[in-house]
Design an enzyme around this catalytic site. Sequence first.
Site: not given
Ligand code: DSN
Length: 423
Positions: A52, A54, A198, A224, A227, A233
Amino acid sequence: MLQRLQAQDPDVFRAIASECRRQADNLELIASENYVSEAVLEAQGSPLTNKYAEGYPGKRYYGGCEFVDIAETLAIERAKKLFGAEHANVQPHSGTQANITMYLSVLQHGDTVMGLNLAHGGHLSHGHPLNYSGKFFKIVPVNVRKDDERVDYEEAERLVAEHKPKMLFIGASNYSRVFDWERFKKMADAAGAFFATDIAHYAGLVAAGLYPSPVPLADFTTTTTHKTLRGPRGGMILCKTKHAPALDKMNFPGSQGGPLMHVIAAKAVCFGEALKPEFKRYQERVLANARRLAQALQDRGFRIVAGGTDCHLFSVDLRPKKVTGKDAEKTLDQAGITVNKNAIPYDPEKPFIASGIRIGTPAVTTRGMGEKEMDEIAELIDDALAHRADPSYLSAVRQKVRTLCGRHPIYPELMAEIGAVAA
Ligand code: DSN
């Protein structure tokens, strides 16, 4: 590692082993997925999950944080360097969580936000009526033009003048062309609005300098890390120094509790990898592969939305082939090719049926495939869809997919272990 899991919990082991096998044997063309390195897997699977923490490095609400502080500081400093950002918060558990924190750090309930229409390539968290963002804020969608399927900047300028939004939040989960960030920034300035972006999909290409970066222009940039960036993730927010105190406070205690320190350590590893010259070469191949695959499908009579791609993904309009997105997804699954159905702009079909599929090349590029393999993949997709009523033909395509994947193995040690354990 997996032998212990198998002995203790064979049911969970089987699910994990089967998923590893699926990832190894199938062609992964979902644009938002990738294969992380073994180093990222190790960090994410480490005992940092037990801690933890925080708060933030040096200012925690728990004792014993001296080592997780090192991991989080490394992640922050590497993220800032990678994107040329003034401030980074690496704690968001996901992209949507990052967006919630970002909005709430400067906006109030009922404020007006402009974001790309989900039906035109945007994201649920950019203002879809069923999402918290659409329920909490007044949303004015940015659209793409019907003729060339690119952002309608003239209409967006008119809408900004008319609605005077508090924030322009620009990004996408399915837009293959570059955004004119400068033009959106000018619109935001004219309205006295915050400019947020984004880059969840484009982050790896942005880090490599192959897709224009909005970071110098934007108040906030969310992303994110799993990707194109090829990390664990999770989410992250970059912002200008002046927004840092409000942003950090809205992340914790405002919208999250304990950060996932094992994931943050894995983010640090991912950013370290992305700072290396090999990462730029990888992204160059991702881009070249996406362009080649789009062209090869176009040559076979498919229509590519917006005429092609400037990034790692594109959408295929299947109407010339008289198949829906839903049926194509199912057929390709049977052939061992994983894609997702996706609405195309101004789609006459409902989203659950859809006229298109979205295709991305980050994962197949990670496993070492190049432009020659993109031609093969186009042929396999075309063949499978043309023979979708013939299960034995689809099995034969699946066999070809296996052979292709076998030439480009993933996680060799892990797969050998799974293979050995399974036998
Ligand atoms: N669900 C994701 C995608 O496949 O692009 C975006 O959050």
